[in-house]
Design an enzyme around this catalytic site. Structure first.
Site, PDB file in Angstrom:
ATOM      1  N   VAL A   1       0.844  -1.195   0.000  1.00 17.22           N
ATOM      2  CA  VAL A   1       0.000   0.000   0.000  1.00 17.22           C
ATOM      3  C   VAL A   1       0.882   1.250   0.000  1.00 17.22           C
ATOM      4  O   VAL A   1       0.580   2.233  -0.666  1.00 17.22           O
ATOM      5  CB  VAL A   1      -0.998   0.007   1.189  1.00 17.22           C
ATOM      6  CG1 VAL A   1      -0.316  -0.159   2.530  1.00 17.22           C
ATOM      7  CG2 VAL A   1      -1.814   1.288   1.222  1.00 17.22           C
ATOM      8  N   GLY A   2       1.985   1.190   0.764  1.00 14.53           N
ATOM      9  CA  GLY A   2       2.888   2.346   0.824  1.00 14.53           C
ATOM     10  C   GLY A   2       3.698   2.444  -0.458  1.00 14.53           C
ATOM     11  O   GLY A   2       4.051   1.428  -1.063  1.00 14.53           O
TER      12      GLY A   2
ATOM     13  N   GLY B   1      -6.344   7.300   7.211  1.00 19.73           N
ATOM     14  CA  GLY B   1      -6.775   6.623   5.989  1.00 19.73           C
ATOM     15  C   GLY B   1      -7.497   5.332   6.325  1.00 19.73           C
ATOM     16  O   GLY B   1      -7.982   5.148   7.446  1.00 19.73           O
TER      17      GLY B   1
ATOM     18  N   ILE C   1      -6.556   2.206   6.908  1.00 22.05           N
ATOM     19  CA  ILE C   1      -6.102   1.331   8.006  1.00 22.05           C
ATOM     20  C   ILE C   1      -6.453   1.967   9.354  1.00 22.05           C
ATOM     21  O   ILE C   1      -6.941   1.286  10.268  1.00 22.05           O
ATOM     22  CB  ILE C   1      -4.591   1.052   7.891  1.00 22.05           C
ATOM     23  CG1 ILE C   1      -4.323   0.212   6.633  1.00 22.05           C
ATOM     24  CG2 ILE C   1      -4.068   0.338   9.137  1.00 22.05           C
ATOM     25  CD1 ILE C   1      -2.852   0.050   6.274  1.00 22.05           C
TER      26      ILE C   1
ATOM     27  N   ARG D   1      -4.095  18.042   6.643  1.00 19.73           N
ATOM     28  CA  ARG D   1      -4.887  19.268   6.779  1.00 19.73           C
ATOM     29  C   ARG D   1      -5.350  19.362   8.234  1.00 19.73           C
ATOM     30  O   ARG D   1      -6.501  19.052   8.560  1.00 19.73           O
ATOM     31  CB  ARG D   1      -6.087  19.240   5.834  1.00 19.73           C
ATOM     32  CG  ARG D   1      -5.687  18.944   4.391  1.00 19.73           C
ATOM     33  CD  ARG D   1      -6.876  18.823   3.468  1.00 19.73           C
ATOM     34  NE  ARG D   1      -7.931  17.994   3.989  1.00 19.73           N
ATOM     35  CZ  ARG D   1      -9.235  18.277   3.879  1.00 19.73           C
ATOM     36  NH1 ARG D   1      -9.613  19.395   3.282  1.00 19.73           N
ATOM     37  NH2 ARG D   1     -10.140  17.464   4.351  1.00 19.73           N
TER      38      ARG D   1
ATOM     39  N   ARG E   1       5.325   3.365   8.918  1.00 22.65           N
ATOM     40  CA  ARG E   1       6.708   3.326   8.457  1.00 22.65           C
ATOM     41  C   ARG E   1       7.613   3.748   9.617  1.00 22.65           C
ATOM     42  O   ARG E   1       7.339   4.733  10.314  1.00 22.65           O
ATOM     43  CB  ARG E   1       6.920   4.291   7.289  1.00 22.65           C
ATOM     44  CG  ARG E   1       6.315   3.813   5.982  1.00 22.65           C
ATOM     45  CD  ARG E   1       7.057   2.596   5.423  1.00 22.65           C
ATOM     46  NE  ARG E   1       6.514   2.148   4.159  1.00 22.65           N
ATOM     47  CZ  ARG E   1       5.575   1.203   4.014  1.00 22.65           C
ATOM     48  NH1 ARG E   1       5.064   0.595   5.076  1.00 22.65           N
ATOM     49  NH2 ARG E   1       5.159   0.858   2.806  1.00 22.65           N
TER      50      ARG E   1
ATOM     51  N   HIS F   1       7.664  -6.329  10.928  1.00 22.26           N
ATOM     52  CA  HIS F   1       6.840  -5.846   9.802  1.00 22.26           C
ATOM     53  C   HIS F   1       5.944  -6.968   9.244  1.00 22.26           C
ATOM     54  O   HIS F   1       6.084  -7.352   8.076  1.00 22.26           O
ATOM     55  CB  HIS F   1       7.733  -5.261   8.701  1.00 22.26           C
ATOM     56  CG  HIS F   1       7.007  -4.286   7.825  1.00 22.26           C
ATOM     57  ND1 HIS F   1       7.628  -3.234   7.208  1.00 22.26           N
ATOM     58  CD2 HIS F   1       5.700  -4.210   7.442  1.00 22.26           C
ATOM     59  CE1 HIS F   1       6.750  -2.562   6.478  1.00 22.26           C
ATOM     60  NE2 HIS F   1       5.566  -3.137   6.613  1.00 22.26           N
TER      61      HIS F   1
END
Ligand code: 8YV
Length: 334
Positions: free
Chosen positions: A76-77, A157, A159, A181, A250, A299
């Site tokens: 996804v990243g 987001g 997740i 934002r 991350r 991970h």
């Protein structure tokens, strides 16, 4: 010609091999793909299927040549991909943003509970044969509880929202989130949690507000120059003493040295990490491994059987769609 930087699950391999027009050049080892092998073999490729550990930068694209049409990432990243360099060359980028959401959200919950309930420390005691000699007192081996917690999300987001959805039945009292934002509502409401919130769910005005008000802080944002070391010594100084930090995003979003210091100084209660700076090169004498209140996993957020099968087949489909000029399952807007 396509270059594939990993062994794939059979289903995905078969998808690629079913296309007789393809020459598949594949790194046939479960060890990370060697960079010089990749630079050498990518010459003349029209597509590349790669992973997080394969930097997709100008050097790689140049080594590939002008016929390169598509990069499909098994993730996804996309912080390992130089998006500008792709855009400049009109190369499409596929990724897997939806199929791993549940697996990673499940792991976030596991890490919150491990950090609050001192799971790593407790397992360590049993593994060392110390159980029978452990003193007992109502307040030994205790930790904070999730019921009533304010949960702060850095990044909100899919997740993060899926994690919030799982936490509501635990009885949390409030959710705060920070996106790029600050103070503004999240752009997407993936599960209808914002339209009809079961717990008050608000955008934080600043990182300071999120750090100081949260009992659980979850790092779920992407890595960019603006999020690198977002959680640093100043952030820890603002956190509650009984708060826990979870990172499923991350490693470099959290300053590891500052985290070690915060744990040593008991500025926070504990941490649950699935990612860390410089992973996977974490030597046995790394100071984070000496912290009993820190659980560190290698991970494995997306590591369920279903999810990995889906990620592999989706990456293969994205690659094929890119080569054929068709719509991908998921494509990054560059
Ligand atoms: C990895 C992830 O892709 O998708 C991501 O961005 O971080 C993980 O799911 C997976 O561990 C394979 O490297």
């Amino acid at each position: 010609k396509v270059v594939v930087t990993r062994n794939l699950i059979d289903e995905a391999q078969q998808l690629l091999e079913a296309d007789n027009s393809l020459e598949i050049v594949q790194w046939k080892s479960d060890q990370p793909c060697d960079r010089s092998w990749l630079l050498e073999n990518v010459k003349g490729a029209s597509g590349i299927l790669l992973m997080l550990s394969d930097k997709c930068d100008d050097e790689l694209l140049q080594a590939a040549g002008e016929q390169l049409k598509v990069v499909a990432s098994f993730s996804v990243g996309t912080d390992h991909v130089d998006r500008e360099a792709l855009k400049k060359r009109n190369i499409r980028l596929g990724y897997t943003p939806t199929c791993l959401t549940d697996a990673v959200a499940d792991l976030s919950v596991m890490l919150i509970l491990m950090a609050q309930r001192r799971g790593g420390e407790a397992m360590g005691k049993v593994a060392m044969g110390e159980w029978s000699s452990m003193p007992w007192h109502p307040l030994l081996m205790v930790g904070p509880q999730i019921r009533g917690a304010t949960v702060g999300f850095l990044g909100f987001g899919r997740i993060a929202q899926a994690t919030l959805k799982r936490l509501i039945p635990f009885g949390i009292s409030r959710a705060l989130y920070l996106t790029s934002r600050a103070g503004q509502p999240a752009k997407d409401d993936h599960y209808g949690l914002l339209k009809e919130p079961s717990v008050p769910t608000e955008p934080a005005k600043s990182w300071e507000e999120l750090a100081s008000e949260s009992d659980v802080v979850i790092v779920g944002c992407s890595l960019s120059p603006s999020t690198k070391h977002l959680v640093n010594a100043d952030f820890f100084a603002k956190m509650k003493k009984l708060a826990v930090l979870v990172n499923i995003a991350r490693g470099p979003v959290v300053d590891t040295n500052a985290l070690v210091e915060a744990l040593e100084k008991e500025e926070i209660f504990g941490a649950g990490l699935d990612v860390i700076e410089n992973e996977p090169n974490i030597p046995a004498d790394h100071p984070i491994l000496k912290q009993p209140r820190c659980v560190l996993l290698p991970h494995i957020g997306s590591a369920t059987i279903d999810t990995r099968v889906d990620m592999a087949t989706e990456s293969a489909r994205n690659l094929l769609a890119g080569l054929r000029g068709e719509a991908m399952v998921n494509e990054v807007e560059l």
